[in-house]
Write a protein that holds these residues in place. Structure first.
Motif, PDB file in Angstrom:
ATOM      1  N   ALA A 114       1.046  -1.149  -0.002  1.00 21.46           N
ATOM      2  CA  ALA A 114      -0.102   0.130   0.050  1.00 21.46           C
ATOM      3  C   ALA A 114       0.918   1.282  -0.080  1.00 21.46           C
ATOM      4  CB  ALA A 114      -0.946   0.160   1.199  1.00 21.46           C
ATOM      5  N   GLY A 115       0.293   2.198  -0.874  1.00 21.64           N
ATOM      6  CA  GLY A 115       1.041   3.607  -0.647  1.00 21.64           C
ATOM      7  C   GLY A 115      -0.043   4.645  -0.974  1.00 21.64           C
ATOM      8  N   SER A 116       0.430   6.027  -0.397  1.00 17.62           N
ATOM      9  CA  SER A 116      -0.598   6.833  -0.566  1.00 17.62           C
ATOM     10  C   SER A 116      -0.202   8.364  -1.032  1.00 17.62           C
ATOM     11  CB  SER A 116      -0.772   7.452   0.951  1.00 17.62           C
ATOM     12  OG  SER A 116      -1.571   6.428   1.522  1.00 17.62           O
ATOM     13  N   PHE A 117      -0.787   8.894  -1.766  1.00 19.09           N
ATOM     14  CA  PHE A 117      -0.669  10.040  -2.379  1.00 19.09           C
ATOM     15  C   PHE A 117      -1.234  11.201  -1.386  1.00 19.09           C
ATOM     16  CE2 PHE A 117      -0.884   8.062  -6.424  1.00 19.09           C
ATOM     17  CZ  PHE A 117       0.204   8.788  -7.219  1.00 19.09           C
ATOM     18  N   ILE A 118      -0.573  12.401  -1.371  1.00 21.47           N
ATOM     19  CA  ILE A 118      -0.831  13.643  -0.586  1.00 21.47           C
ATOM     20  C   ILE A 118      -0.728  14.926  -1.184  1.00 21.47           C
ATOM     21  CG2 ILE A 118      -0.637  14.797   1.738  1.00 21.47           C
ATOM     22  CD1 ILE A 118       0.415  11.917   2.858  1.00 21.47           C
ATOM     23  N   ARG A 119      -1.647  15.775  -1.338  1.00 20.44           N
ATOM     24  CA  ARG A 119      -1.388  16.937  -1.819  1.00 20.44           C
ATOM     25  C   ARG A 119      -2.008  18.168  -1.130  1.00 20.44           C
ATOM     26  NH1 ARG A 119      -4.337  20.342  -5.766  1.00 20.44           N
ATOM     27  NH2 ARG A 119      -2.825  21.364  -7.052  1.00 20.44           N
ATOM     28  N   PHE A 120      -1.109  19.104  -0.701  1.00 19.20           N
ATOM     29  CA  PHE A 120      -1.576  20.369   0.071  1.00 19.20           C
ATOM     30  C   PHE A 120      -2.100  21.385  -0.933  1.00 19.20           C
ATOM     31  CE2 PHE A 120       1.081  17.849   3.165  1.00 19.20           C
ATOM     32  CZ  PHE A 120       0.225  17.703   4.091  1.00 19.20           C
ATOM     33  N   GLU A 121      -3.225  22.143  -0.587  1.00 16.19           N
ATOM     34  CA  GLU A 121      -3.893  22.784  -1.409  1.00 16.19           C
ATOM     35  C   GLU A 121      -4.249  24.127  -0.761  1.00 16.19           C
ATOM     36  OE1 GLU A 121      -7.248  20.543  -2.607  1.00 16.19           O
ATOM     37  OE2 GLU A 121      -6.226  19.352  -3.708  1.00 16.19           O
ATOM     38  N   LYS A 122      -4.598  24.937  -1.667  1.00 12.23           N
ATOM     39  CA  LYS A 122      -5.141  26.473  -0.973  1.00 12.23           C
ATOM     40  C   LYS A 122      -3.687  27.049  -0.248  1.00 12.23           C
ATOM     41  CE  LYS A 122     -10.011  25.131  -0.151  1.00 12.23           C
ATOM     42  NZ  LYS A 122     -11.178  25.190   0.707  1.00 12.23           N
TER      43      LYS A 122
ATOM     44  N   TYR B  97      -2.759   0.758  -8.103  1.00 13.20           N
ATOM     45  CA  TYR B  97      -1.497   0.747  -8.069  1.00 13.20           C
ATOM     46  C   TYR B  97      -0.701  -0.051  -9.233  1.00 13.20           C
ATOM     47  CZ  TYR B  97       2.402   0.368  -4.495  1.00 13.20           C
ATOM     48  OH  TYR B  97       3.505   0.487  -3.850  1.00 13.20           O
ATOM     49  N   ASP B  98      -1.367  -0.688 -10.078  1.00 10.31           N
ATOM     50  CA  ASP B  98      -0.870  -1.360 -11.060  1.00 10.31           C
ATOM     51  C   ASP B  98      -0.488  -0.082 -12.135  1.00 10.31           C
ATOM     52  OD1 ASP B  98      -0.978  -3.573 -10.360  1.00 10.31           O
ATOM     53  OD2 ASP B  98      -3.045  -4.261 -11.050  1.00 10.31           O
ATOM     54  N   SER B  99      -1.207   0.777 -11.940  1.00  8.49           N
ATOM     55  CA  SER B  99      -1.080   2.033 -12.940  1.00  8.49           C
ATOM     56  C   SER B  99       0.263   2.480 -12.675  1.00  8.49           C
ATOM     57  CB  SER B  99      -1.938   3.179 -12.855  1.00  8.49           C
ATOM     58  OG  SER B  99      -3.273   2.693 -13.060  1.00  8.49           O
ATOM     59  N   LEU B 100       0.842   2.544 -11.452  1.00  7.39           N
ATOM     60  CA  LEU B 100       2.363   3.187 -11.255  1.00  7.39           C
ATOM     61  C   LEU B 100       3.152   2.255 -11.715  1.00  7.39           C
ATOM     62  CD1 LEU B 100       1.337   4.093  -7.381  1.00  7.39           C
ATOM     63  CD2 LEU B 100       1.033   5.339  -9.646  1.00  7.39           C
ATOM     64  N   THR B 101       3.115   0.940 -11.401  1.00  3.90           N
ATOM     65  CA  THR B 101       4.315  -0.076 -11.860  1.00  3.90           C
ATOM     66  C   THR B 101       4.247  -0.536 -13.371  1.00  3.90           C
ATOM     67  OG1 THR B 101       2.720  -2.032 -11.387  1.00  3.90           O
ATOM     68  CG2 THR B 101       4.027  -1.305  -9.577  1.00  3.90           C
ATOM     69  N   MET B 102       2.964  -0.323 -14.022  1.00  2.00           N
ATOM     70  CA  MET B 102       2.957  -0.563 -15.498  1.00  2.00           C
ATOM     71  C   MET B 102       3.229   0.769 -16.147  1.00  2.00           C
ATOM     72  SD  MET B 102      -0.448  -2.859 -15.507  1.00  2.00           S
ATOM     73  CE  MET B 102      -0.245  -3.269 -17.203  1.00  2.00           C
ATOM     74  N   ARG B 103       3.038   1.834 -15.887  1.00  2.00           N
ATOM     75  CA  ARG B 103       3.802   3.039 -16.293  1.00  2.00           C
ATOM     76  C   ARG B 103       4.715   3.905 -15.561  1.00  2.00           C
ATOM     77  NH1 ARG B 103      -1.748   6.063 -18.259  1.00  2.00           N
ATOM     78  NH2 ARG B 103      -0.116   7.200 -19.499  1.00  2.00           N
TER      79      ARG B 103
ATOM     80  N   ARG C 221      -5.318  10.156  -0.850  1.00  3.37           N
ATOM     81  CA  ARG C 221      -5.988   8.921  -1.260  1.00  3.37           C
ATOM     82  C   ARG C 221      -4.775   7.731  -1.176  1.00  3.37           C
ATOM     83  NH1 ARG C 221      -7.059   7.738  -7.707  1.00  3.37           N
ATOM     84  NH2 ARG C 221      -7.440   5.883  -6.822  1.00  3.37           N
ATOM     85  N   TYR C 222      -5.180   6.776  -0.820  1.00  3.38           N
ATOM     86  CA  TYR C 222      -4.308   5.551  -0.840  1.00  3.38           C
ATOM     87  C   TYR C 222      -4.600   4.442  -2.139  1.00  3.38           C
ATOM     88  CZ  TYR C 222      -7.354   1.835   1.071  1.00  3.38           C
ATOM     89  OH  TYR C 222      -8.402   0.863   1.258  1.00  3.38           O
ATOM     90  N   LEU C 223      -3.415   3.720  -2.273  1.00  5.50           N
ATOM     91  CA  LEU C 223      -3.623   2.896  -3.334  1.00  5.50           C
ATOM     92  C   LEU C 223      -3.138   1.387  -2.628  1.00  5.50           C
ATOM     93  CD1 LEU C 223      -2.648   4.581  -6.711  1.00  5.50           C
ATOM     94  CD2 LEU C 223      -4.959   4.216  -6.058  1.00  5.50           C
ATOM     95  N   ALA C 224      -3.781   0.228  -3.007  1.00  7.57           N
ATOM     96  CA  ALA C 224      -3.114  -0.922  -2.617  1.00  7.57           C
ATOM     97  C   ALA C 224      -2.971  -1.901  -3.691  1.00  7.57           C
ATOM     98  CB  ALA C 224      -3.844  -1.457  -1.451  1.00  7.57           C
ATOM     99  N   GLN C 225      -2.152  -2.919  -3.468  1.00  7.62           N
ATOM    100  CA  GLN C 225      -1.907  -3.944  -4.766  1.00  7.62           C
ATOM    101  C   GLN C 225      -1.726  -5.278  -3.889  1.00  7.62           C
ATOM    102  OE1 GLN C 225       1.129  -4.073  -8.358  1.00  7.62           O
ATOM    103  NE2 GLN C 225       2.209  -4.430  -6.593  1.00  7.62           N
TER     104      GLN C 225
END
Length: 399
Positions: free
Chosen positions: A77-85, A133-139, A239-243
């Motif tokens: 599992a891994g997670s994206f984080i983006r600070f806004e405003k 998560y496959d999108s990260l490894t395949m691309r 969000r998090y992604l898991a594989q």
């Protein structure tokens, strides 16, 4: 289609026989109840929609309050984080230091371990439903920079329950080149976990407790101001992604049916009701699934599941969820679901009898439920217990 299904199901309720007033009816008018127990004809496992930061109404309590990082065996599992405003007043600041502050909330696996992960620069928007998560490894190199950022592998330091992760100042400085969201300078970051025996959950921006949400602490210098200042930001998206390498998991016995939380693998079980008489009125229908305890790993999540009606268009009817009960039969855990409305709909419309099984807490745990499938002994196979009556007999030959 959801409202149509509910209307049909509710309409079916009025046709069910009840025991009210039975004593007032002549014997010839009493319905004769029968019980049939068809076994499943097929049981399979497939992935559902990817987990996103939006609520998934397939499961009633799906709200992404946690960001998962780490890994257990073939589960990562891994997670994206983006600070806004980001404040306009900070445009063009010189970042001297920056920290990501996360609050641990839940854990799966060996909770005495600390998750291991690397920090990566996000390169593109990652909010779409199709991203897995496959999108990260395949691309590689499309969504995240494969090269990890300094300070390197680790988990940061813990202070009063929070985890502080030092961030690369060059990365954070880019976020403040312009605070206008042009979509080119601030895609956030990704925490990529590795499998070392534990998956930790940290509070997401959607966490109901504001103190659990991610924070960005930035120390900076601003033109014309000699002293270093500090700002803490706490708004953004995550969000998090898991594989899960499911093929590796099920290859020893593909006849089993798997329900895996966290990565949203759901089981589908199919039945054949063609031998039931017509017309027929269903008063009860109970789905029974027997757990293979040795192959399962429930973790710290709820010991409960959902059943969903699958329509003829191969779509889960989101408003049809029925929660499970758990019993012990001959020393084995058995999960049951009361689904008489499903059976009424199958028999009325001729729809193929299929039920989708999902974990109750797909977003808060990585529990795994493994059920005996169609190749098991007959007492362990998935089965329906259908209680029904044929057309009610007439009294005295009158219609």
């Amino acid at each position: 289609s959801h409202f149509l299904l509910l209307a049909l199901l509710v309409a079916g309720c009025s046709e069910d026989p009840t025991l009210v007033g039975v004593g007032l009816l002549p014997p010839g008018d009493l319905p004769v109840f029968s019980v049939d127990t068809p076994s499943a004809t097929a049981a399979s496992t497939s992935t559902a929609i990817p987990l996103t930061q939006r609520q998934d109404l397939d499961v009633a309590n799906w709200l992404p309050q946690h960001l998962f990082v780490g890994g257990i065996q073939t589960l990562t599992a891994g997670s994206f984080i983006r600070f806004e405003k980001l404040p306009d007043s900070l445009t063009g600041i010189t970042v001297t230091a920056a920290d990501l502050i996360l609050v641990p909330t839940v854990a799966t696996g060996d909770t005495t371990l600390t998750p291991v992960f690397t920090i990566h620069r996000a390169l593109a928007r990652w909010n779409g439903d199709s991203l897995t998560y496959d999108s990260l490894t395949m691309r590689p190199g499309v969504y995240i920079d494969d090269a990890p950022l300094p300070p390197g592998l680790g988990s940061g330091t813990i202070d009063t329950g929070a985890v502080t992760l030092p961030l690369d100042t060059a990365l954070v400085r880019q976020w403040f080149v312009t605070t206008v969201d042009t979509g080119t300078n601030n895609f956030g970051l990704f925490l990529r976990g590795t499998a070392n025996g534990v998956i930790k959950g940290y509070g997401a921006f959607a966490n109901l407790t504001s103190g659990n949400r991610p924070r960005l602490r930035v120390m900076y210098l601003k033109s014309g101001v000699p002293e270093t200042r500090t700002i803490v930001l706490s708004e953004g998206s995550s969000r998090y992604l898991a594989q899960l390498l499911l093929d590796d998991l099920i290859r020893p016995d593909p006849a089993k049916m798997y329900v895996q939380a966290g990565v949203s693998y759901r089981g589908t079980v199919t039945f054949d009701l063609s031998l039931l008489p017509r017309p027929v009125s269903v008063s009860e229908c109970l789905l029974e699934l027997t757990l293979d305890s040795a192959a399962s790993a429930r973790g710290n999540g709820p010991d409960s599941l959902y059943a969903f009606y699958m329509g003829s268009n191969d779509r889960v009817e989101k408003l049809s969820g029925v929660s499970s009960d758990r019993h012990t039969v001959n020393g084995r855990p058995v999960y049951t679901f009361g689904i008489p409305l499903y059976a009424q709909q199958w028999l009325r419309t001729g729809t193929s009898p299929r039920v989708v099984i999902a974990a109750f807490a797909e977003n808060t745990t990585f529990g795994r439920f493994v059920f005996h499938g169609t190749a098991a002994s007959i007492d362990l196979r998935p089965r329906l217990i259908v209680t029904y009556s044929k057309a009610i007999a007439t009294h005295g030959g009158r219609p």
